[in-house]
Scaffold this motif. Structure first.
Motif, PDB file in Angstrom:
ATOM      1  N   ARG A 237       4.315  -5.014 -23.495  1.00  0.00           N
ATOM      2  CA  ARG A 237       5.095  -3.956 -24.141  1.00  0.00           C
ATOM      3  C   ARG A 237       5.855  -4.529 -25.335  1.00  0.00           C
TER       4      ARG A 237
ATOM      5  N   ASN B 249      11.049  -2.064 -28.262  1.00  0.00           N
ATOM      6  CA  ASN B 249      11.629  -0.723 -28.125  1.00  0.00           C
ATOM      7  C   ASN B 249      11.042   0.046 -26.948  1.00  0.00           C
ATOM      8  N   GLU B 250       9.790  -0.195 -26.643  1.00  0.00           N
ATOM      9  CA  GLU B 250       9.186   0.429 -25.471  1.00  0.00           C
ATOM     10  C   GLU B 250       9.863  -0.091 -24.196  1.00  0.00           C
TER      11      GLU B 250
ATOM     12  N   LYS C 158      12.911  -1.250 -24.037  1.00  0.00           N
ATOM     13  CA  LYS C 158      14.273  -0.715 -24.036  1.00  0.00           C
ATOM     14  C   LYS C 158      14.289   0.703 -23.462  1.00  0.00           C
ATOM     15  N   ARG C 159      13.298   1.507 -23.826  1.00  0.00           N
ATOM     16  CA  ARG C 159      13.201   2.866 -23.268  1.00  0.00           C
ATOM     17  C   ARG C 159      12.877   2.829 -21.775  1.00  0.00           C
ATOM     18  N   GLN C 160      12.014   1.904 -21.390  1.00  0.00           N
ATOM     19  CA  GLN C 160      11.582   1.799 -19.999  1.00  0.00           C
ATOM     20  C   GLN C 160      12.718   1.349 -19.082  1.00  0.00           C
TER      21      GLN C 160
ATOM     22  N   GLY D 208      16.125   1.789 -18.523  1.00  0.00           N
ATOM     23  CA  GLY D 208      17.229   2.674 -18.871  1.00  0.00           C
ATOM     24  C   GLY D 208      18.589   2.007 -18.757  1.00  0.00           C
TER      25      GLY D 208
ATOM     26  N   GLN E 286      20.562  -3.343 -26.440  1.00  0.00           N
ATOM     27  CA  GLN E 286      19.641  -4.166 -27.222  1.00  0.00           C
ATOM     28  C   GLN E 286      19.979  -5.638 -27.029  1.00  0.00           C
TER      29      GLN E 286
END
Length: 122
Positions: free
Chosen positions: A40, A43-44, A46-48, A50, A54
């Motif tokens: 991954r 940013n993916e 970071k979204r995953q 929760g 950063q």
């Protein structure tokens, strides 16, 4: 604050505790689970994962890379693309982490009920 190992503890006890503290960290566990099925991008991830900042994601990925559990690949594009993947060592950690996560999910209601009973008893 680190608690010293008892005097009769095996000589590697401190080192084992250090590793367990790292892999047992909530962010480490979530990043390992997020990477267990495929590589991954930042940013993916970071979204995953929760709720992770950063800065904390960067710190966690660097620690995992340092420990040999994550590999960071930079692709020569403009802007550069960076992808993270679990190494063989990281993959070997992912199964016990996923088992622990399954156990936690399966027992959440029981734990919440126990906390509520305990808290109501003062």
């Amino acid at each position: 604050m680190e608690v010293p190992a008892p005097l009769d503890a095996p000589p590697d006890c401190h080192q084992v505790s250090e590793v367990l503290n790292r892999v047992g960290d909530k962010w480490t566990m979530q990043v390992v689970v997020a990477l267990c099925d495929r590589p991954r991008r930042f940013n993916e991830l970071k979204r995953q994962v929760g709720g992770i900042s950063q800065q904390m994601l960067t710190r966690t990925l660097k620690m995992l890379e340092r420990d040999g559990m994550v590999e960071r690949t930079v692709y020569p594009t403009i802007p550069p693309q960076v992808e993270y993947t679990l190494t063989a060592l990281g993959q070997s950690l992912s199964e016990p982490v996923r088992q622990l996560a399954r156990w936690a999910r399966a027992n959440l209601a029981t734990i919440h009920d126990s906390r509520a009973r305990y808290d109501s008893n003062g």
